[in-house]
Design a protein around this motif. Sequence first.
Motif, PDB file in Angstrom:
ATOM      1  N   GLY A 111       8.932  -0.067  21.792  1.00 25.87           N
ATOM      2  CA  GLY A 111       8.606   1.225  21.204  1.00 25.87           C
ATOM      3  C   GLY A 111       7.514   1.990  21.928  1.00 25.87           C
ATOM      4  O   GLY A 111       6.882   2.884  21.342  1.00 25.87           O
ATOM      5  N   ASN A 112       7.301   1.699  23.209  1.00 20.41           N
ATOM      6  CA  ASN A 112       6.202   2.345  23.938  1.00 20.41           C
ATOM      7  C   ASN A 112       6.402   3.853  24.089  1.00 20.41           C
ATOM      8  O   ASN A 112       5.436   4.622  24.028  1.00 20.41           O
ATOM      9  CB  ASN A 112       6.029   1.700  25.315  1.00 20.41           C
ATOM     10  N   MET A 113       7.637   4.265  24.306  1.00 14.32           N
ATOM     11  CA  MET A 113       7.872   5.696  24.466  1.00 14.32           C
ATOM     12  C   MET A 113       7.585   6.429  23.162  1.00 14.32           C
ATOM     13  O   MET A 113       6.994   7.521  23.164  1.00 14.32           O
ATOM     14  CB  MET A 113       9.306   5.970  24.909  1.00 14.32           C
ATOM     15  N   SER A 114       7.994   5.847  22.042  1.00 13.35           N
ATOM     16  CA  SER A 114       7.747   6.473  20.744  1.00 13.35           C
ATOM     17  C   SER A 114       6.251   6.660  20.519  1.00 13.35           C
ATOM     18  O   SER A 114       5.787   7.762  20.197  1.00 13.35           O
ATOM     19  CB  SER A 114       8.349   5.612  19.622  1.00 13.35           C
ATOM     20  N   GLY A 168       3.221  10.037  20.326  1.00 11.49           N
ATOM     21  CA  GLY A 168       2.574  10.242  19.032  1.00 11.49           C
ATOM     22  C   GLY A 168       3.406   9.872  17.829  1.00 11.49           C
ATOM     23  O   GLY A 168       3.061  10.240  16.705  1.00 11.49           O
ATOM     24  N   CYS A 169       4.517   9.137  18.050  1.00  5.32           N
ATOM     25  CA  CYS A 169       5.379   8.740  16.937  1.00  5.32           C
ATOM     26  C   CYS A 169       5.099   7.274  16.594  1.00  5.32           C
ATOM     27  O   CYS A 169       5.608   6.370  17.262  1.00  5.32           O
ATOM     28  CB  CYS A 169       6.850   8.934  17.312  1.00  5.32           C
ATOM     29  N   LYS A 170       4.298   7.048  15.576  1.00  4.08           N
ATOM     30  CA  LYS A 170       3.986   5.694  15.126  1.00  4.08           C
ATOM     31  C   LYS A 170       4.983   5.317  14.026  1.00  4.08           C
ATOM     32  O   LYS A 170       4.929   5.842  12.915  1.00  4.08           O
ATOM     33  CB  LYS A 170       2.551   5.621  14.617  1.00  4.08           C
ATOM     34  N   MET A 227      14.089  10.032  19.298  1.00  4.69           N
ATOM     35  CA  MET A 227      14.727   9.062  18.399  1.00  4.69           C
ATOM     36  C   MET A 227      13.984   7.760  18.633  1.00  4.69           C
ATOM     37  O   MET A 227      14.146   7.116  19.674  1.00  4.69           O
ATOM     38  CB  MET A 227      16.217   8.909  18.706  1.00  4.69           C
ATOM     39  N   PRO A 228      13.108   7.364  17.704  1.00  4.65           N
ATOM     40  CA  PRO A 228      12.184   6.260  17.968  1.00  4.65           C
ATOM     41  C   PRO A 228      12.812   4.882  17.819  1.00  4.65           C
ATOM     42  O   PRO A 228      13.929   4.723  17.304  1.00  4.65           O
ATOM     43  CB  PRO A 228      11.098   6.475  16.908  1.00  4.65           C
ATOM     44  N   ALA A 229      12.053   3.886  18.271  1.00  3.17           N
ATOM     45  CA  ALA A 229      12.455   2.480  18.149  1.00  3.17           C
ATOM     46  C   ALA A 229      11.240   1.666  17.751  1.00  3.17           C
ATOM     47  O   ALA A 229      10.090   2.080  17.940  1.00  3.17           O
ATOM     48  CB  ALA A 229      13.022   1.967  19.471  1.00  3.17           C
ATOM     49  N   ASP A 230      11.516   0.487  17.207  1.00  7.56           N
ATOM     50  CA  ASP A 230      10.455  -0.482  16.953  1.00  7.56           C
ATOM     51  C   ASP A 230      11.003  -1.879  17.230  1.00  7.56           C
ATOM     52  O   ASP A 230      12.131  -2.037  17.709  1.00  7.56           O
ATOM     53  CB  ASP A 230       9.886  -0.351  15.538  1.00  7.56           C
TER      54      ASP A 230
END
Length: 260
Positions: free
Chosen positions: A43-46, A50-52, A90-93
């Motif tokens: 999730g480094n790009m997220s 600024g998307c936590k 579109m975030p990831a974790d």
Amino acid sequence: MGKVTAIVNQKGGVGKTTTAINLGACFARMGERVLLIDMDGQGNMSRGLGCKVKRSQYTIRNALVDIMNGVDADPMKGIVPAKYDPLYIMPADKQLLAFERSLKNEQEAPYLLRRFVEKQQWNFDRILIDCSPSLGVLTQNALVASHSVMIPVDPEFFGVEGVEQITSTMNGVQRKMNPELYLEGIVIVRRNNVSIAKRTNVENLRQRYGDKVYKTELPSSVKASEAQAHGMSLISYMSWNHLTRSYQALANEVVANEQQ
């Protein structure tokens, strides 16, 4: 219809995420509507934009699960604006890593991201996919979903042989699942170090791949990690930085190549 590019290298720490963030920001400031898809469970790009991600948040993993289960979700569900930049994520974790392991026996696994991307191509001019540092199922998904592949290369550690591993995987996907896939280009990163080994590897790459190696080379800058720590691109954080200018030059080169 938006162009989709996967940013790929099976080696970690070669600037995939930094390239995705900063190229995306440059394209956005050129007037394009840009979506960045985080396909790395770290999730480094997220976080770098600024998307936590919160535990209950809808991520790319949830979108792929819905597609696998035949759920017809809103195409824009889970897509969020970057905190400081005029683009979308579109975030990831870390749940994405467990999901990847669950896909090993799924026959349709390589096509899940393509189905997600097909829903987005009319909403965005350009989609960049930040891939995990592997050539596993998630990266395969990115290759199947994309029109083109961009490879960031630190030639100190990753020469012709390493690039050939990626292009071999790309060619396999092209033959079997995505005949329109092509090599967008190879980006030389961390060019500050002018060691003999690095110069030799750059020369070998240019000899082997010709004009597929971008003329623009990207130097190192501590400001790149500083910008990501603040949740923004370099162009938002420090527009006059030498690496910022290099990313702007690279974005211009990409667009110029597309118009030829």
